[in-house]
Design a protein around this motif. Structure first.
Motif, PDB file in Angstrom:
ATOM      1  N   PRO A 310     -14.360 -35.979 -36.448  1.00 34.10           N
ATOM      2  CA  PRO A 310     -15.385 -36.265 -37.472  1.00 34.10           C
ATOM      3  C   PRO A 310     -15.126 -37.540 -38.268  1.00 34.10           C
ATOM      4  CG  PRO A 310     -14.053 -34.347 -38.082  1.00 34.10           C
ATOM      5  CD  PRO A 310     -13.706 -34.670 -36.665  1.00 34.10           C
ATOM      6  N   GLY A 311     -13.863 -37.990 -38.319  1.00 36.55           N
ATOM      7  CA  GLY A 311     -13.546 -39.214 -39.053  1.00 36.55           C
ATOM      8  C   GLY A 311     -14.136 -40.466 -38.418  1.00 36.55           C
ATOM      9  N   LEU A 312     -14.603 -40.339 -37.181  1.00 42.85           N
ATOM     10  CA  LEU A 312     -15.187 -41.507 -36.495  1.00 42.85           C
ATOM     11  C   LEU A 312     -16.668 -41.690 -36.811  1.00 42.85           C
ATOM     12  CD1 LEU A 312     -13.578 -41.202 -32.930  1.00 42.85           C
ATOM     13  CD2 LEU A 312     -13.268 -43.103 -34.512  1.00 42.85           C
ATOM     14  N   PHE A 313     -17.323 -40.639 -37.344  1.00 41.10           N
ATOM     15  CA  PHE A 313     -18.789 -40.659 -37.401  1.00 41.10           C
ATOM     16  C   PHE A 313     -19.359 -40.863 -38.803  1.00 41.10           C
ATOM     17  CE2 PHE A 313     -17.767 -38.727 -33.403  1.00 41.10           C
ATOM     18  CZ  PHE A 313     -18.742 -39.217 -32.553  1.00 41.10           C
ATOM     19  N   ARG A 314     -20.416 -41.670 -38.843  1.00 38.67           N
ATOM     20  CA  ARG A 314     -21.190 -41.860 -40.062  1.00 38.67           C
ATOM     21  C   ARG A 314     -22.653 -42.057 -39.691  1.00 38.67           C
ATOM     22  NH1 ARG A 314     -19.824 -46.625 -43.907  1.00 38.67           N
ATOM     23  NH2 ARG A 314     -18.510 -47.292 -42.189  1.00 38.67           N
ATOM     24  N   ARG A 315     -23.535 -41.663 -40.600  1.00 36.70           N
ATOM     25  CA  ARG A 315     -24.956 -41.726 -40.288  1.00 36.70           C
ATOM     26  C   ARG A 315     -25.591 -43.018 -40.782  1.00 36.70           C
ATOM     27  NH1 ARG A 315     -28.983 -37.666 -43.335  1.00 36.70           N
ATOM     28  NH2 ARG A 315     -29.921 -39.543 -44.240  1.00 36.70           N
ATOM     29  N   THR A 316     -25.029 -43.573 -41.858  1.00 43.51           N
ATOM     30  CA  THR A 316     -25.699 -44.669 -42.562  1.00 43.51           C
ATOM     31  C   THR A 316     -24.733 -45.822 -42.805  1.00 43.51           C
ATOM     32  OG1 THR A 316     -26.943 -42.944 -43.709  1.00 43.51           O
ATOM     33  CG2 THR A 316     -27.165 -45.156 -44.582  1.00 43.51           C
ATOM     34  N   LEU A 317     -25.236 -47.045 -42.739  1.00 38.63           N
ATOM     35  CA  LEU A 317     -24.409 -48.210 -43.069  1.00 38.63           C
ATOM     36  C   LEU A 317     -25.166 -49.092 -44.052  1.00 38.63           C
ATOM     37  CD1 LEU A 317     -25.609 -50.932 -41.469  1.00 38.63           C
ATOM     38  CD2 LEU A 317     -24.662 -49.760 -39.508  1.00 38.63           C
ATOM     39  N   PHE A 318     -24.429 -49.991 -44.690  1.00 36.32           N
ATOM     40  CA  PHE A 318     -25.035 -50.872 -45.700  1.00 36.32           C
ATOM     41  C   PHE A 318     -24.755 -52.326 -45.344  1.00 36.32           C
ATOM     42  CE2 PHE A 318     -25.091 -52.956 -49.987  1.00 36.32           C
ATOM     43  CZ  PHE A 318     -26.414 -52.671 -50.298  1.00 36.32           C
ATOM     44  N   VAL A 319     -25.749 -53.179 -45.590  1.00 35.31           N
ATOM     45  CA  VAL A 319     -25.599 -54.628 -45.407  1.00 35.31           C
ATOM     46  C   VAL A 319     -25.975 -55.280 -46.734  1.00 35.31           C
ATOM     47  CG1 VAL A 319     -26.439 -56.670 -44.182  1.00 35.31           C
ATOM     48  CG2 VAL A 319     -26.211 -54.506 -42.954  1.00 35.31           C
ATOM     49  N   THR A 320     -25.100 -56.133 -47.255  1.00 40.13           N
ATOM     50  CA  THR A 320     -25.415 -56.787 -48.537  1.00 40.13           C
ATOM     51  C   THR A 320     -26.428 -57.907 -48.314  1.00 40.13           C
ATOM     52  OG1 THR A 320     -23.607 -58.365 -48.281  1.00 40.13           O
ATOM     53  CG2 THR A 320     -23.100 -56.334 -49.480  1.00 40.13           C
TER      54      THR A 320
END
Length: 395
Positions: A310-320
């Motif tokens: 589970p530490g490998l997964f994320r649903r959302t990312l951010f770009v400045t």
């Protein structure tokens, strides 16, 4: 007769690019970019750029086009190599190929070509250029290559309208086998030459050896974090706004030494990247270990067993905002606007369904399904159908 300068790299793709343009009646000039010549960090003894420039010269001679070599190694070191060192030092993982296109091929190189009176610059990329009219103005599109297996639009995700207006991609409508067949029929020396591997222009490099030139080895520990850790079972709060929800899903866990057990040692957290499996040299686990995070401040690598950790997964990312880029400036979102897109976070990744949300200070890319190894410093590129419309650096 329009004049086109082709970036002849000594490979089959750029050779066929030059051949096709000549067949179409353009006045073609071949230029070879010499971008790197520190042989102390390449793996093999062969000198790739010398062999490549030789092949490029033979192709130019065969096609009867003028040829010269330009030395861009100073600009390459400043804009690509130094940037890479800087990003790795910050614990981010840069993509030199994307940068090389933005900073070298379609900037420094393009300016040299235009200085030679060129109307266009052409490269052997597997992508296509479209032109549409909008509000009485010509708008240029960056379209995926016909060969889904070779589509290289991702590497060009930072190009601008200005750069696209002066660019041609003659092989974007072809598949790789068709390109090799044309090269064979035209009797080009590069017809059966293997595709180049490794960093853009540097060739085969052992990344740690390369980075060690400036980033000194520093021994630290490798920590294995169990997938059973309770912080992976987060309580989902009641969100007051969509932005609050996106912020929640874009945050990654903050790891501490106490979250796992020490299973090995490493020579520098800045040599590793999220999702990496090779180079850890830790045995005795049921499933292979993957890097789930690096802490360059404390010089610790956090790992987990198996590619479903589970530490490998994320649903959302951010770009400045300052790292957000729209090829299609006319489609750029204003604050509070959203867009349904397909996106990828690495080359060759199948496109994923996502929504982009513009907020004050940047944009969230929210995927339908959680993504493995979303990595700071890498590029996310988003598409509408087969058109790449924008990109950004994952922050």
């Amino acid at each position: 007769m329009k004049r086109v300068v082709v970036g002849l790299s000594g490979g089959v793709d750029s050779s066929v690019t030059a051949y096709l343009l000549k067949e179409q009646g353009y006045e073609v000039i071949g230029l070879f970019m010499k971008n790197w010549h520190d042989d102390s960090v390449t793996i093999s003894d062969e000198c790739p750029w010398l062999e490549d420039s030789n092949d490029a010269m033979i192709v130019a001679d065969k096609l009867g086009i003028p040829f010269q070599t330009v030395d861009l190694s100073e600009e390459y070191k400043e804009r690509i190599v130094d940037y890479m060192f800087n990003e790795y030092e910050r614990g981010r993982t840069p993509n030199p190929d994307v940068l090389c296109n933005r900073e070298i091929k379609f900037d420094v190189f393009m300016k040299i070509a235009l200085g030679l009176g060129a109307d266009y610059v052409a490269t052997g990329h597997y992508c296509r250029k479209g032109t549409i009219e909008k509000d009485g103005e010509e708008v240029y599109q960056l379209l995926a290559g016909i060969d889904g297996n070779k589509d290289q639009s991702y590497f060009l995700c930072q190009l601008s309208q200005e750069q696209l207006s002066k660019t041609l991609f003659p092989i974007g409508e072809l598949t790789k086998p068709e390109v090799r067949k044309i090269a064979t029929e035209a009797d080009l020396i590069t017809a059966d030459k293997k595709d180049s591997q490794g960093l853009c222009f540097i060739g085969k490099v052992r990344l740690p050896d390369f980075l060690q030139q400036k980033l000194k080895p520093k021994e630290g520990v490798i920590v294995e974090v169990s997938k059973e850790q309770n912080f992976y079972e987060r309580n989902i709060p009641v969100f007051q706004s969509k932005e609050e929800e996106l912020k929640f899903y874009s945050e990654k866990p903050v790891y501490h030494l106490s979250d796992g057990k020490v299973v090995g040692k490493h020579q520098g957290a800045h040599y590793f990247t999220k999702g990496q499996r090779k180079g850890l040299h830790v045995g005795g686990t049921v499933e292979p270990l993957f890097v789930i995070d690096t802490d360059v401040e404390e010089n610790v690598i956090y790992t987990g067993q198996g590619k479903a950790h589970p530490g490998l997964f994320r649903r959302t990312l951010f770009v400045t905002d300052d790292e957000l880029h729209w090829i299609r400036e006319d489609l750029a979102l204003d604050v509070d606007e959203t867009m349904q897109i397909k996106a990828r976070i690495r080359y060759r990744q199948p496109l994923q369904n996502a929504t982009i949300y513009k907020v004050v200070g940047g944009a969230y890319v929210d995927f339908e399904t959680p993504q493995s190894a979303i990595t700071e410093g890498q590029f996310v590129a988003w598409y509408i159908k087969d058109e790449l419309v924008g990109s950004g650096v994952i922050s």
